[in-house]
Design an enzyme around this catalytic site. Structure first.
Site, PDB file in Angstrom:
ATOM      1  N   CYS B  55       0.826  -1.195   0.000  1.00  0.00           N
ATOM      2  CA  CYS B  55       0.000   0.000   0.000  1.00  0.00           C
ATOM      3  C   CYS B  55       0.868   1.255   0.000  1.00  0.00           C
ATOM      4  O   CYS B  55       2.093   1.188   0.058  1.00  0.00           O
ATOM      5  CB  CYS B  55      -0.909  -0.009   1.232  1.00  0.00           C
ATOM      6  SG  CYS B  55       0.015   0.051   2.774  1.00  0.00           S
ATOM      7  N   ALA B  58       3.325   1.550   2.788  1.00  0.00           N
ATOM      8  CA  ALA B  58       4.493   0.700   2.584  1.00  0.00           C
ATOM      9  C   ALA B  58       5.488   1.383   1.659  1.00  0.00           C
ATOM     10  O   ALA B  58       6.707   1.328   1.870  1.00  0.00           O
ATOM     11  CB  ALA B  58       4.067  -0.655   2.009  1.00  0.00           C
ATOM     12  N   ARG B  89      12.837  -4.366   5.384  1.00  0.00           N
ATOM     13  CA  ARG B  89      13.439  -4.234   4.063  1.00  0.00           C
ATOM     14  C   ARG B  89      14.950  -4.475   4.064  1.00  0.00           C
ATOM     15  O   ARG B  89      15.588  -4.440   3.019  1.00  0.00           O
ATOM     16  CB  ARG B  89      13.149  -2.844   3.495  1.00  0.00           C
ATOM     17  CG  ARG B  89      11.682  -2.638   3.142  1.00  0.00           C
ATOM     18  CD  ARG B  89      11.420  -2.759   1.663  1.00  0.00           C
ATOM     19  NE  ARG B  89      12.259  -1.855   0.883  1.00  0.00           N
ATOM     20  CZ  ARG B  89      12.376  -1.903  -0.435  1.00  0.00           C
ATOM     21  NH1 ARG B  89      11.716  -2.793  -1.128  1.00  0.00           N
ATOM     22  NH2 ARG B  89      13.147  -1.049  -1.070  1.00  0.00           N
ATOM     23  N   HIS B 187       5.594   6.023  -2.883  1.00  0.00           N
ATOM     24  CA  HIS B 187       6.881   6.562  -3.344  1.00  0.00           C
ATOM     25  C   HIS B 187       6.700   8.013  -3.765  1.00  0.00           C
ATOM     26  O   HIS B 187       7.494   8.890  -3.438  1.00  0.00           O
ATOM     27  CB  HIS B 187       7.400   5.775  -4.561  1.00  0.00           C
ATOM     28  CG  HIS B 187       7.494   4.311  -4.349  1.00  0.00           C
ATOM     29  ND1 HIS B 187       7.304   3.396  -5.369  1.00  0.00           N
ATOM     30  CD2 HIS B 187       7.758   3.572  -3.243  1.00  0.00           C
ATOM     31  CE1 HIS B 187       7.451   2.171  -4.898  1.00  0.00           C
ATOM     32  NE2 HIS B 187       7.723   2.255  -3.602  1.00  0.00           N
TER      33      HIS B 187
END
Lengths: 463, 533, 463, 533
Positions: B55, B58, B89, B187
């Protein structure tokens, strides 16, 4: 004695719990041919699958209704129905669980209504869809797990003819632990309905061809008749009545409830067998008495190392309770006992036996790892027992960690860790003792030198 | 093996009709005679499909912001999201001398029911106060999760007030999970914020050294960034800032002075690269440090950009030295890898990048795709003007930038730029499709069902993706490599990374456990000859 | 490929083996109501009891004829007889084993003659006394163990009517391993005579009242009829024919011999079940297939860590053989394989499969820990598997040790270590993998820094 | 509880008649009205009795020589003996700056059948050569095991030749396992060698400091010696050498210059103490640093010996300081320990020493004895002239020493000595019996059967012995403490050791596992009340 240390801070720094729907996924994985879908943003399902997969090393298929901004305004009904369509078509499940998330709950989605409509629209009346409201802000994954069990039973169980089987309701323990409980029941000659049974589904043997939904899990037909069972044994001492499937069966269908601690440690395991005897009249067979005897023998022998243990125990309340008891039985003094859950039963239950130990135990609920770390340091803990997140206690405070519970992602075999029953307890204790020994021997020379040699060395002329 | 249209039809048959139509647009069988082949991407995920997409939160907190080490990242929301994005990550970061590295911390407001009912702004403000007191970070970010936007918490206002109160940057990101169609939205949101609130806030007015560069879209997973640094610095480059692997607020605020921006992950970071060019005049170059050939090419492109003979020479020297060192090692691994086939379904750039590394080893990628890419990542940036922006993406605010009156400086003349663009991917990315071979599959947002089906048809020797789909191929007897977290291995970038990758992949092929997947109780009694009787 | 590295030195520096009578004591502890006496200096019995007790955490009653200087001149006959008298009187055993030592052998004591005389003199004809010549300089404890088994069978077994039971002869594995083999046999529905069975005697449950000789052990009545069994399964691939009880039963009584490796690892365990099927026609039950599947699943998943393993494996030849095979199956490359025994079969057997691995393996027989350490360093071993003595590899070379075999005295639970069968192998592998992981993660930062960051750091201006 | 003669009779009834007669002489029920009560000790072990005694090799190499750290100790014989004595005594030693600490090594000639047939001298000589080359030790000892003497290997000749060849002391010890009746023979053999070959070989001619002492019969198990050093050095003593815990050839060779020898373990070391007095004029004082009261008494006795007011004052200061520190801690443990009873069956001195420590904690020792002591260790040194030396002991060579012409120096006048002897145990040990209470059992060479029987009768709260008999009481529900290796704990000497011991012993009493020894399936259904139904 023990004392409760409140967490006065607003910030949660390194949480010791996860969210409610995470806990709700696991039970559905323990029902045969079942699928589960989260109603909300797709990120929820993705994150949770990621974490569950990393612990169990298994594919964890969880659907999502993939709600987007439009859904937040107009509601996600269509998304959920489409999601159900796709899951029904591709997975052909025999049961579907629907869990909500923060999003669905905040916008007030009525999943019971939506799924009823869905089943009617599709002509699937009677197909079992179990809805569980699990807002991420509602409670921790621990409550999510238990509440989901209760919802499943509420939905599936029907008034049934009395039969001699015993319901055995297990918390979020390892598949190996579930297998062990089944072995014990079989050794006792007790017929049972174990729920939820993810012992094969979340620890799948390698086999071809690949099955989207693995074999195993509690049969829905069995869940249906749990109302007619001779009794319920539920390893859920710390579970609130409102989310206790055993309590529900008792209240609704008069199934006698034996609410017990996880059979870990001598006393807890004895209790399990005493209970089985009370229900079925059956005696512990000789082979199990030998297992108990070997555990006692191990406890006597290892105590010389164990009593140096000052343990910090953290994780889900039910496991924490059983581990604390087991540690106490072995002189591994529990100095910090913590859970991220708000659970109010745990402190009360712990006080029930911790008062016998003449030490201070700090009991932390709604806790986070920063608080746990601080208390561990202050209390001089030298062994940590819990999930992988406890590794920070090792890295920052030098407290070695014996991994137990969920999740374990920095070691292999969390799903295969055996810790229940007399033999499992022995294995668990050996892990503890050997970790204490490893730590002691590694640090032995430097500490011996510090304590006894330093002065000597300083005083002796070198020649 | 290859996939025919008929195969495809058969696979999609399992879906309801509407889903079938939808999914079909996301799958191409590469056919260069049909170029340009259009693929659908960055559209809504179909509900109930077991997607690998995440999502907006994230993408924002998990991917872009998370690795910035001297910032404390507060997740404003219930406990889960913060927990799930806690170090998962594997972005590595070296703690600087001042000790400001907060990557190991997960900080969240852990909203409770009452916060949902009565609003969480006050708690957020208190948490910020506590964070400042506990950590004394260089900056703070706030990432919102689903309920925050729904209940109307104004995190921007809280951020602003806190910034004034504490005198450090406090940045709010409205990256609620329902925004956009995947992490890609996150992003975008993160990049907008970094450009607006961080870059250009530093004191530097000019590059502090020759060949000063930024690396964008490199997240230092498993130490990738360190290996890239090693190579670049040996050649003589000076790295100003990395966005965002092992990066920091302190570095990033001076990113405006660099003379070139390298773009590693086009998908997650091209927003920033473009805006930096507009605002500060810094051109960007698409690079790929995954793969030996790709790394060499990227280094040569960089040298061309600067056009300095010394730099070009030094670049070739370093390449020659490194190749002489690693080629004999790789050659050993190639013996085992050669002729094998791979699936490469990763993220928004890796699905393309890792094909190069597989190619170095003689492994052909027969299926590739992205979780959350846009059409340009498949088809090349030339399609951007033609992409129809859908409703979900429209909701992500677009940041409009203009040349910065103080810092804008043209690095190269427009003529020079045009000339360079003919030789190197300056301000350009050609996408994945062009590198795929005819007959191979390009797939967007592949789900578990499709994964299984394509494996059955194509029988790849290795499957490269993430943890969520890792165990499907495993259970089917196919080695499976996580290219999100590298299975706790890495680095895989640069020259040393290629060797490490070759070692890891070779090990997967030679895993003796595969010898046992035909159980002995089926088939011929192979053991009896071995019984010593 | 592999190569054999001879030990050219005269000095034995930190031995990797013990003496022959030590190995001879264990089998007698696995026979019901049996006692054992060493004919020689009392120090032998004392030292060996000490070492066995420390491993098993059990009382280890072993008599001695307490020979002194006079005995060395005039013979120890009277001492041995007195010793037997006392043991018979106090312990009331059903069988007595008599082992010799360096002393008795060097002065040429004929224990068979002495004990025959003794039984005749005392009117105890028919009482089973098993004599075993075990000079300390003869061979290692490994050969002592097997030779003793052979002597017991030679003495006790008599031509018997054919029956359907299967002899299962086990090497010096842990009591838990023996229990597991029994569980597997029972799951397969195979009736068996397991010999020697120290699964209860050397891992005694706590129970009152204390018994001088613990319950359990192979029944002498069963040993008597081993000659009539359907077959013998012997986990003794590395055992010389002259000390192979299975070979003796085959040669003397035509009992078919299946000489197999310890069922550790997939292939070895498969072989065990294939063998049981060949003998009895019985198929592996579903539950065992699941166990096998889970092992495979674990192997597939853990290989990404395991293949970084370069193992040094040491100890008794039979265990070393099985562990080497298991490591090879899992990509944990065996770079040094060593035993203190002179065993000549082991290198040959190892070469049988090690040639498939494209690595150098150093095979050391008659080895000591100094040689093992040197070779481990040279070969870059990063994990050691064997007894506690391997701790020097950790201390001096930083190679972590996964404890297995005998003796384990610096950790608890050596007697409870489970490593055989599919499930045991899984547990063993998890211990290996997690040790590799622990070591890797502990050293991760420094090594990452060394490899990738150092240059970076040096080149970056501090700002 | 106590044992009556009738009980004793009943126990011994289990034995054959001859054995019964024999064992009866080794067991006393203390009766001060009968004094002196004679006990039989240091006679042959009865075969087939599960004794805890070891052999001469164990006493020589295992106990006395083994702890000397800068010496490589070669076991000449088959592999077992060397292996079994490898670090098993937990003698701790700090590695000196020159690195010469070989305690972690087990070196053996590992004799094979051919060596037995053809003789092992040549192999031994080769092993010595290799040891010199590998370790470069300060000295080498050779300890013979059973077959060596039988086949006639002349280890003394090999030692002599090697010593000449390598220029370092190489000492042969004929401690074959069959010599004597227990490890006591080995102590004797070892001590003779050390006195003959080591002490007096150093360059020192006079004590290098005031209050220079040696500590004899202290083996630094679990670090005991370090704690004793700590205390002595705080008072102002200077320790020249320790025989042999954390000791070395280098220290021991100068032992002749000390002004006083402390004897901790009377049994194992009194030979040396006596001979040192004759040869160098150094008096010896029996001390006991096990137990708080005992330690204080020993310190006071030492101060009295030197008679220096400053020293006496300093001694009292240190005692006061230490007691003030540890007494409040001990008091806590005493609350649990008080009134409990112990068996104390250990070695040749500890059986007595540890009674003092038990007493400090309020624990009464109701049965005590030694494995390998002589009559004087029970009855006091005054019986020595009356001890009938049996055939086995006669075979141990007696070393006859005379005043050393170069180093002999009278430390105190004979008159002063006589005066002191009235106050302190100078050259004297009164034995264990005098400290035992009436009705309690004194037993020599107790075996497993007797252990079990006496436990049944006396039901002690704690059993102190070694690993071989540890698990019998354990299985009977009685905590059991190893006083040979301290169960990997320690130190137990001195003040800190007393605290450590109190902690360990208290933990044994409070081990919650004992709560479960009555299994729930017997007796009343105690659990039902707890079932939440």
């Amino acid at each position: 004695m023990k004392k409760e240390t409140p967490n006065f801070r607003n910030v949660t720094e390194n949480p010791c719990h996860m969210c409610m729907p995470m806990g709700g996924i696991i039970p559905f994985k323990g029902i045969e041919q079942s699928m589960v879908i989260l109603h909300g943003s797709q990120g929820c399902a993705t994150y949770m699958r990621r974490h569950i997969a990393e612990h169990f090393n298994e594919p964890i298929d969880v659907g999502s209704s993939s709600l987007n901004e439009k859904g937040t305004v107009y509601g996600g009904e269509q998304n959920l129905k489409t999601g159900l369509d796709n899951i029904m078509k591709v997975y052909r499940p025999k049961l579907v669980g629907v869990l909500t998330t923060c999003l669905a709950e905040t916008i007030g989605e009525d999943i019971e209504r939506i799924t009823s409509d869905y089943l009617r629209d599709r002509g699937l009346e009677g197909f079992p869809v179990v809805t569980v409201p699990t807002p991420g802000y509602g409670d921790s994954h621990f409550e999510g797990y238990w509440f989901t069990l209760t919802r499943i039973v509420t939905k599936l169980t029907q008034r049934a003819k009395r039969h001699s089987r015993v319901n055995v309701i297990v918390p979020n323990i390892s598949p190996a632990d579930i297998r062990e409980i089944k072995r014990l029941l079989e050794l006792m000659g007790v017929e049972y309905i174990l729920f939820p049974d993810f012992s094969e589904t979340l620890d799948r043997p390698f086999e071809k061809p690949y099955q989207k939904i693995p074999a195993g899990g509690t049969r829905t037909a069995d869940i249906k008749v749990m109302a007619g069972s001779a009794a319920t044994i539920q390893f859920g001492m710390t579970v609130e009545d409102s989310m206790s499937p055993g309590r529900f069966l008792q209240t609704e269908y008069d199934v006698p409830l034996y609410n017990l601690p996880i059979p870990m440690g001598v006393e807890n395991t004895d209790l399990f067998f005493a209970c089985l005897k009370e229900i079925t009249g059956k005696e512990m067979p000789a082979s199990l008495r030998l297992e108990r005897g070997r555990l006692l023998d191990a406890m006597v022998d290892s105590h010389k190392y164990n009593f140096h243990g000052r343990s910090v125990i953290f994780g889900e309340p039910e496991l924490v309770f059983a581990v604390t008891k087991t540690c106490s039985e072995n002189g591994i003094f529990p100095v910090v006992v913590a859970t991220g859950s708000r659970n109010s039963k745990l402190p009360r239950l712990l006080k029930g036996f911790l008062h016998e130990l003449e030490i201070e135990t700090r009991i932390l609920t709604s806790s986070d790892f920063t608080q746990i770390r601080k208390n561990s340091r202050e209390m001089g803990a030298n062994i940590a027992i819990g999930s992988s997140e406890g590794r920070y206690l090792t890295e920052k405070e030098g407290i070695p960690l014996v991994r137990l519970g969920f999740p374990i992602h920095d070691r292999v075999g969390g799903q295969r860790l055996l810790s229940v029953g007399y033999t499992g307890t022995t294995m668990f204790l050996d892990r503890i003792t050997n970790t204490l020994l490893e730590n002691k021997l590694t640090n032995y020379r430097s500490s011996m030198y510090q304590k006894y040699y330093k002065n000597y060395h300083a005083a002796v002329p070198t020649h | 093996m290859s996939v025919t249209e008929k195969d495809l039809e058969r696979i999609l048959e399992a879906y309801p009709a509407k889903v079938k139509r939808n999914r079909k647009k996301h799958i191409l069988i590469k056919d260069s005679s049909q170029e340009p082949q259009e693929i659908e991407a960055n559209t809504r995920t179909i509900p109930g499909i077991i997607t690998n997409r995440g999502c907006a939160y994230a993408g924002c907190k998990g991917v872009v912001l998370g690795p910035l080490k001297d910032i404390v990242h507060i997740t404003h929301g219930p406990v889960g999201c913060g927990y799930y994005s806690w170090l998962t990550r594997r972005n590595k970061a070296k703690t600087p001398p001042d000790g400001k590295n907060y990557l190991a911390y997960c900080v969240t407001t852990d909203m409770q029911e009452k916060d949902i009912v009565f609003g969480g702004e006050k708690k957020l403000a208190q948490v910020i106060d506590e964070v400042v007191e506990i950590f004394k970070p260089n900056a703070i970010t706030i990432s919102a999760t689903c309920p925050v936007g729904l209940i109307g918490d104004d995190i921007q206002a809280v951020a602003k007030a806190a910034q004034e109160k504490h005198g450090i940057p406090v940045m709010g990101f409205n990256c609620e999970g329902y925004r956009g169609v995947s992490q890609s939205a996150g992003h975008h949101i993160a990049n907008n914020g970094l450009l607006e609130w961080v870059v250009g806030k530093g004191e530097m007015t000019a590059a502090p050294a020759k060949y000063s560069i930024n690396i964008l879209g490199e997240y230092n997973i498993g130490g990738d960034s360190w290996e890239i640094h090693r190579i670049l610095e040996e050649i003589g480059y000076h790295v100003i800032a990395v966005a965002s692997g092992d990066g920091s607020y302190e570095d990033l605020k001076n990113a405006h002075v660099a003379d070139l921006n390298l773009v590693q992950c086009h998908r997650s970071i091209n927003y920033i690269a473009e805006m930096l060019e507009i605002k500060y005049g810094t051109p960007w170059l698409k690079v790929n440090f995954i793969g030996v050939e790709a790394t060499c090419q990227s280094l040569r492109d960089m040298a061309q950009y600067f056009g300095d003979e010394e730099l070009i020479k030094k670049t070739e020297e370093v390449i020659a030295k490194e190749l002489a060192r690693i080629e004999p090692i790789l050659e050993q691994y190639r013996k085992i890898c050669k002729g094998k086939t791979a699936f490469c379904f990763v993220g928004g750039s890796r699905g393309h990048h890792y094909q190069k590394l597989f190619e170095d080893l003689g492994i052909e990628t027969v299926l590739a795709g992205y979780e959350f890419a846009h059409r340009d990542d498949y088809e090349g940036r030339q399609v951007i003007p033609h992409i129809k922006v859908d409703a979900d993406s429209k909701n992500i605010p677009e940041l409009h930038v203009e040349p910065d009156p103080k810092f804008f400086k043209l690095r190269i003349s427009p003529e020079k730029a045009e000339e360079l663009k003919k030789k190197i991917p300056l301000s350009y990315y050609a996408g994945m499709n062009v590198d795929m071979k005819d007959g191979h599959v390009i797939i967007d947002d592949m789900n578990h069902f499709e994964t299984e089906e394509f494996i059955r048809i194509l029988k790849p020797d290795i499957f490269a993706s993430g943890i969520k789909d890792k165990y499907i191929p495993h259970k089917m007897g196919i080695p499976s490599k996580q290219l999100h977290n590298y299975d706790y291995s890495g680095p895989y970038a640069g020259f040393n990374g290629a060797v490490k990758f070759a070692q890891d992949v070779t090990a997967m092929f030679t895993n003796p456990a595969w010898n046992f997947i035909a159980p002995p109780w089926k088939g011929k009694p192979l053991l009896e000859g071995q019984l010593q009787k």
